[in-house]
Motif scaffolding. Sequence first.
Motif: not given
Ligand code: TRP
Length: 328
Positions: A123, A269, A229, A104, A148, A227, A125
């Motif tokens: 990736a 992923f 970062n 994001t 994701d 999730t 959300t």
């Molecule tokens: N979903 C997070 C975002 O939107 C990115 C992400 C994907 C992520 N997989 C992850 C973050 C695993 C931490 C762990 O930015």
Amino acid sequence: MKQWMKYTAAALLAAAALTAAGCGGSGDGKAEGAKKSVAVIQIMQHGSLDAANKGVIDQLAKRGYTADKIEIDQQNAQGDQSNLKNIASRFKNAKPDVIVAISTPAAQSVANEIHDIPIVGVAITDFETAKLVKSNQKPGTNVTGVNDRGPVEEQVEMGLAFVPGAKTMGLMYCASEVNSEIQAEQARKHAAALGLAVEEATVSNVNDIQQAAESIAGDVDFIYVPTDNVIASSIPTLVKVTDAAGVPVFVGADSMARDGALGSISVDFYKTGIQAGDMVADILEGKGKPETMPVQDPADLTVIINKTNAGILGIQIPEQYKDAVLVD
Ligand code: TRP
């Protein structure tokens, strides 16, 4: 029709198609026959994002866009906001044919700066809440991609399954990541519905993780991390504190369980990267524009449990997760 006429017609059609692709394809005034280019921006390195990145590149290769056929400019911001900004300005000047944005924060940085180059996010959300699109069904902007959205409710329930008498859930995330905010809100609501109290500790960067974890570890029965970062990049720091306190940590993504947290029910992923790679190839081939390409959902989920961590915590794996993927 005689054989040679068929060939000629086919050749003419092929030539016409080539001309159309060469002249009308991108309409950006680049020399005919110039290599197509894809620029990739990723917020930082961690397992999930690296897997998504690899999925995109592998699928591009499968669609014929191997490294010798297109230019791929890979940029990683190493978790730094000012790097994100610099990379975005660089892409703006370089004018690649498509930008791939991984996470994001990375997508927001390019989408804020660039409005005339297609951006495929992966990736991510929630494209809508992050204001990357007007709606997931019909983006209406230069951004589309693959979300994701993981099963936050089931991830929280995993905590209760491992710690049956649990009364309090800890919730940790980085307050400036909108992707985490969304999941935190979902987790809060679901915990309340399950009769759990929630104790929260937010961080602004990796340096806060240890202290934030220490501030709640003594009061909670398990911790949930979406999730996020920032936290994903430092799972060992978190788990060092929680293991010492005997508190299991459930997480939003498989990579975080591989890095030492107890368990997750995770999006694959790499597969979301493959989906995004197809979208990039479609755009390169003029088959679609982000404005009208719906945001896609991830395909499958995997239950993943870190058996080393279960051993450290002295926790049994509940029967319902007996088919989980076990990692060390
Ligand atoms: N979903 C997070 C975002 O939107 C990115 C992400 C994907 C992520 N997989 C992850 C973050 C695993 C931490 C762990 O930015």
